[in-house]
Design a protein around this motif. Sequence first.
Motif, short mmCIF file in Angstrom:
data_model
loop_
_atom_site.label_atom_id
_atom_site.label_comp_id
_atom_site.label_asym_id
_atom_site.label_seq_id
_atom_site.Cartn_x
_atom_site.Cartn_y
_atom_site.Cartn_z
N SER A 130 0.83 -1.20 0.00
CA SER A 130 0.00 0.00 0.00
C SER A 130 0.87 1.25 0.00
O SER A 130 1.87 1.34 0.73
N TYR A 131 0.48 2.23 -0.82
CA TYR A 131 1.22 3.49 -0.92
C TYR A 131 0.23 4.65 -0.92
O TYR A 131 -0.80 4.60 -1.60
N ASP A 132 0.56 5.71 -0.18
CA ASP A 132 -0.23 6.94 -0.25
C ASP A 132 0.17 7.71 -1.50
O ASP A 132 1.37 7.86 -1.81
N VAL A 133 -0.84 8.20 -2.22
CA VAL A 133 -0.63 9.00 -3.43
C VAL A 133 -1.50 10.26 -3.29
O VAL A 133 -2.68 10.16 -2.96
N ALA A 134 -0.92 11.42 -3.54
CA ALA A 134 -1.62 12.69 -3.32
C ALA A 134 -1.94 13.39 -4.64
O ALA A 134 -1.16 13.31 -5.61
N PHE A 135 -3.08 14.09 -4.64
CA PHE A 135 -3.47 14.96 -5.75
C PHE A 135 -3.62 16.38 -5.19
O PHE A 135 -4.56 16.67 -4.45
N ASP B 112 5.42 19.99 2.32
CA ASP B 112 6.56 19.13 2.63
C ASP B 112 6.11 17.84 3.31
O ASP B 112 6.60 16.75 3.00
N GLY B 113 5.18 17.97 4.25
CA GLY B 113 4.69 16.78 4.95
C GLY B 113 4.01 15.82 4.01
O GLY B 113 4.17 14.60 4.13
N CYS B 114 3.26 16.35 3.06
CA CYS B 114 2.57 15.52 2.08
C CYS B 114 3.59 14.80 1.19
O CYS B 114 3.47 13.60 0.93
N VAL B 115 4.59 15.53 0.73
CA VAL B 115 5.61 14.93 -0.14
C VAL B 115 6.36 13.84 0.59
O VAL B 115 6.69 12.79 0.01
N ARG B 116 6.63 14.04 1.88
CA ARG B 116 7.33 13.00 2.65
C ARG B 116 6.45 11.77 2.84
O ARG B 116 6.93 10.64 2.82
N GLN B 117 5.16 11.99 3.05
CA GLN B 117 4.26 10.87 3.35
C GLN B 117 3.91 10.05 2.12
O GLN B 117 3.75 8.83 2.21
N VAL C 219 3.93 9.52 -4.42
CA VAL C 219 3.89 10.48 -5.51
C VAL C 219 2.89 11.57 -5.14
O VAL C 219 1.84 11.29 -4.55
N THR C 220 3.21 12.82 -5.48
CA THR C 220 2.26 13.93 -5.38
C THR C 220 2.05 14.49 -6.77
O THR C 220 3.00 14.96 -7.42
N PHE C 221 0.82 14.43 -7.25
CA PHE C 221 0.45 15.02 -8.53
C PHE C 221 -0.10 16.42 -8.28
O PHE C 221 -1.02 16.60 -7.49
N TYR D 280 9.96 21.29 -9.45
CA TYR D 280 10.28 21.55 -8.04
C TYR D 280 11.58 20.88 -7.61
O TYR D 280 11.94 20.96 -6.44
N GLY D 281 12.25 20.23 -8.52
CA GLY D 281 13.48 19.54 -8.17
C GLY D 281 13.25 18.32 -7.30
O GLY D 281 14.18 17.84 -6.65
N ILE D 282 12.01 17.83 -7.27
CA ILE D 282 11.66 16.65 -6.46
C ILE D 282 11.03 15.63 -7.41
O ILE D 282 9.92 15.85 -7.92
N PRO D 283 11.70 14.52 -7.67
CA PRO D 283 11.18 13.56 -8.66
C PRO D 283 9.79 13.04 -8.33
O PRO D 283 9.06 12.64 -9.24
N ARG D 284 9.39 13.05 -7.08
CA ARG D 284 8.09 12.49 -6.69
C ARG D 284 6.94 13.49 -6.82
O ARG D 284 5.80 13.14 -6.50
#
Length: 240
Positions: A94-99, A110-115, A118-120, A129-133
Amino acid sequence: MFGTTARLQDLAIEGVLRAWPNANGPRPPSFPLPADVATRVSVQWPRAYEWALADVWGDQYRHALEQFLPVQIADIPQPFAGVIVTRFGVDGRSYDVAFDYSDDPMSIHDGCVRQCLVTFKAQYLAQGYGIPRVLPTGYIPGSELLYKMLPYLRWLRRTRLPLFDVYGRFGSKFGTGIRAPALTRLSATQRFRFEGGLQMVGYSRYLREMARARVVVDLPGNGPFCFRLVEYLAVGACVV
């Protein structure tokens, strides 16, 4: 003045459109999916959003995923403002994925990206943003009704004479510091016929009116992109 009768007509039209089956079937994905994706991947979607009005974005994302993956509604915490947190099951993990539908392209949680795996992000900076995720979602229209109406709207645009020289309807909740003065000047001019302003009409009526304008006006809201620009481009309008 936009009256009750016209609004009831719009609601009737939109009700029929929502119930009408999609003659073209599911739209194909913009990139190839593995043949076994529906057996390896599943999605849990939140029962409630952090912001109630986020269903404009969230339900469209969910409906798109449902064309290709099994999606279940679940109680998923939504701790981040302007973000929909979902859970993707991939090969038993299971993986958290954000929109992220926030209007601010300069801000990511930042908290969302860490958790999240992937953040879309909808309002995505061109330089990233220099963040691959953190990846671009792309932007969506204000309603899925647009897709059902597109053939008709493009036919109107192509075959019917314009009803208005310049057109633009905007809500009074967002971006009024720029929108209100601009619309006041447009409404007052005698050089061309302007239709619109801060008075809203039914979604289907707005689309039909927009398709019959020579030029449509896009004014800033809370973010660089808004539903209106996407809808203009979809219909093939001339945008200023």
